[in-house]
Design a protein around this motif. Structure first.
Motif, mmCIF file in Angstrom:
data_model
loop_
_atom_site.group_PDB
_atom_site.id
_atom_site.type_symbol
_atom_site.label_atom_id
_atom_site.label_comp_id
_atom_site.label_asym_id
_atom_site.label_seq_id
_atom_site.Cartn_x
_atom_site.Cartn_y
_atom_site.Cartn_z
ATOM 1 N N LYS A 17 37.884 39.228 39.106
ATOM 2 C CA LYS A 17 37.762 37.773 39.246
ATOM 3 C C LYS A 17 38.016 37.439 40.704
ATOM 4 C CE LYS A 17 39.549 36.660 34.676
ATOM 5 N NZ LYS A 17 40.664 36.015 33.966
ATOM 6 N N GLY A 18 37.085 36.728 41.314
ATOM 7 C CA GLY A 18 37.255 36.418 42.719
ATOM 8 C C GLY A 18 36.590 35.133 43.127
ATOM 9 N N ARG A 19 36.750 34.837 44.406
ATOM 10 C CA ARG A 19 36.192 33.620 44.968
ATOM 11 C C ARG A 19 35.728 33.909 46.391
ATOM 12 N NH1 ARG A 19 39.699 28.255 45.523
ATOM 13 N NH2 ARG A 19 38.114 27.026 46.562
ATOM 14 N N ILE A 20 34.517 33.423 46.717
ATOM 15 C CA ILE A 20 33.952 33.582 48.060
ATOM 16 C C ILE A 20 34.075 32.243 48.788
ATOM 17 C CG2 ILE A 20 31.894 34.117 49.418
ATOM 18 C CD1 ILE A 20 32.671 36.535 47.857
ATOM 19 N N ARG A 34 28.762 44.957 42.461
ATOM 20 C CA ARG A 34 29.812 45.950 42.211
ATOM 21 C C ARG A 34 29.131 47.282 41.964
ATOM 22 N NH1 ARG A 34 34.011 45.712 37.179
ATOM 23 N NH2 ARG A 34 32.067 45.957 36.017
ATOM 24 N N GLU A 35 29.524 48.280 42.758
ATOM 25 C CA GLU A 35 29.020 49.642 42.582
ATOM 26 C C GLU A 35 30.212 50.533 42.246
ATOM 27 O OE1 GLU A 35 26.251 52.985 44.797
ATOM 28 O OE2 GLU A 35 27.096 51.349 45.984
ATOM 29 N N GLU A 51 31.971 26.672 42.711
ATOM 30 C CA GLU A 51 33.322 26.800 43.277
ATOM 31 C C GLU A 51 33.504 28.132 44.023
ATOM 32 O OE1 GLU A 51 35.852 24.473 43.283
ATOM 33 O OE2 GLU A 51 34.198 23.192 42.646
ATOM 34 N N GLY A 52 32.405 28.883 44.171
ATOM 35 C CA GLY A 52 32.467 30.171 44.861
ATOM 36 C C GLY A 52 33.023 31.295 44.002
ATOM 37 N N ARG A 53 33.206 31.054 42.721
ATOM 38 C CA ARG A 53 33.821 32.053 41.832
ATOM 39 C C ARG A 53 32.784 33.061 41.322
ATOM 40 N NH1 ARG A 53 38.800 30.429 41.391
ATOM 41 N NH2 ARG A 53 39.292 28.216 41.408
ATOM 42 N N PHE A 54 33.271 34.301 41.133
ATOM 43 C CA PHE A 54 32.448 35.365 40.562
ATOM 44 C C PHE A 54 33.335 36.242 39.698
ATOM 45 C CE2 PHE A 54 34.217 37.185 44.396
ATOM 46 C CZ PHE A 54 34.522 38.490 44.038
ATOM 47 N N SER A 55 32.713 37.006 38.819
ATOM 48 C CA SER A 55 33.485 37.933 37.979
ATOM 49 C C SER A 55 32.594 39.067 37.491
ATOM 50 C CB SER A 55 34.110 37.206 36.789
ATOM 51 O OG SER A 55 33.103 36.719 35.927
ATOM 52 N N VAL A 105 44.444 46.661 39.172
ATOM 53 C CA VAL A 105 44.200 45.621 38.167
ATOM 54 C C VAL A 105 44.614 44.257 38.721
ATOM 55 C CG1 VAL A 105 44.902 44.741 35.897
ATOM 56 C CG2 VAL A 105 44.378 47.176 36.186
ATOM 57 N N GLU A 106 45.816 44.176 39.304
ATOM 58 C CA GLU A 106 46.315 42.904 39.848
ATOM 59 C C GLU A 106 45.429 42.381 40.970
ATOM 60 O OE1 GLU A 106 50.300 43.782 41.083
ATOM 61 O OE2 GLU A 106 51.075 43.754 39.020
ATOM 62 N N LYS A 107 45.075 43.240 41.912
ATOM 63 C CA LYS A 107 44.308 42.790 43.082
ATOM 64 C C LYS A 107 42.883 42.392 42.710
ATOM 65 C CE LYS A 107 47.779 43.551 45.747
ATOM 66 N NZ LYS A 107 48.684 42.439 46.029
ATOM 67 N N LEU A 108 42.244 43.166 41.825
ATOM 68 C CA LEU A 108 40.865 42.834 41.439
ATOM 69 C C LEU A 108 40.797 41.595 40.543
ATOM 70 C CD1 LEU A 108 39.133 46.290 40.889
ATOM 71 C CD2 LEU A 108 38.694 44.607 42.689
#
Length: 145
Positions: A17-20, A34-35, A51-55, A105-108
């Motif tokens: 889960k992230g945000r650009i 993701r590779e 909102e720039g979010r991706f997962s 797990v926490e960072k990703l």
């Protein structure tokens, strides 16, 4: 029976889960890839929302590699984003663990990636082996990095 015929669960990646962002502002419609590499490549693509979010979902495979005498012993995770004419490295690391690792797990699960930040090599202490670190390269940041 010999181990090389057995299939093993190999955890390639936890949920992502992230945000650009660009200069602190969210960016929509950025292509994120993701590779995952372990004996073969697994490639996925998504696009950021308003909102720039991706997962990406968690990825586990069944493989004979861990039972082979000279099998593949590592997993490489790479996440990139294409914006304009530039490809940005959000995350890249290699691990030998075929099970989930706490820090990864926490960072990703909480990626904040500003395209205006330079790439950085992060060293996060392994919860499972405190004398070692996960070495992660990319533009993403976390509050403790």
């Amino acid at each position: 029976m010999f181990g090389w015929f057995k299939r093993y669960d190999v955890h390639l990646s936890p949920e992502v889960k992230g945000r650009i962002l660009k200069d602190g502002e969210p960016i929509a419609d950025v292509e994120v890839y993701r590779e995952l590499m372990h004996a073969k490549n697994y490639m996925e693509k998504t696009v950021t929302d308003s909102e720039g979010r991706f997962s990406f979902p968690e990825k586990t495979i069944r493989s004979r590699e861990p039972g082979k005498l000279l099998g593949v012993e590592h997993i490489t995770q790479s996440i990139t984003a294409d914006h304009g004419q530039t490809t940005y490295l959000l995350w890249r690391t290699t691990t030998t663990s075929t099970t989930p690792e706490k820090v990864i797990v926490e960072k990703l699960n909480h990626m904040e990636c500003d395209l205006s930040d330079p790439e950085k090599l992060h060293h996060f202490t392994m919860a499972e082996h405190p004398n070692f670190t996960h070495n992660i390269r990319g533009i993403c940041r976390w509050p403790d990095s």
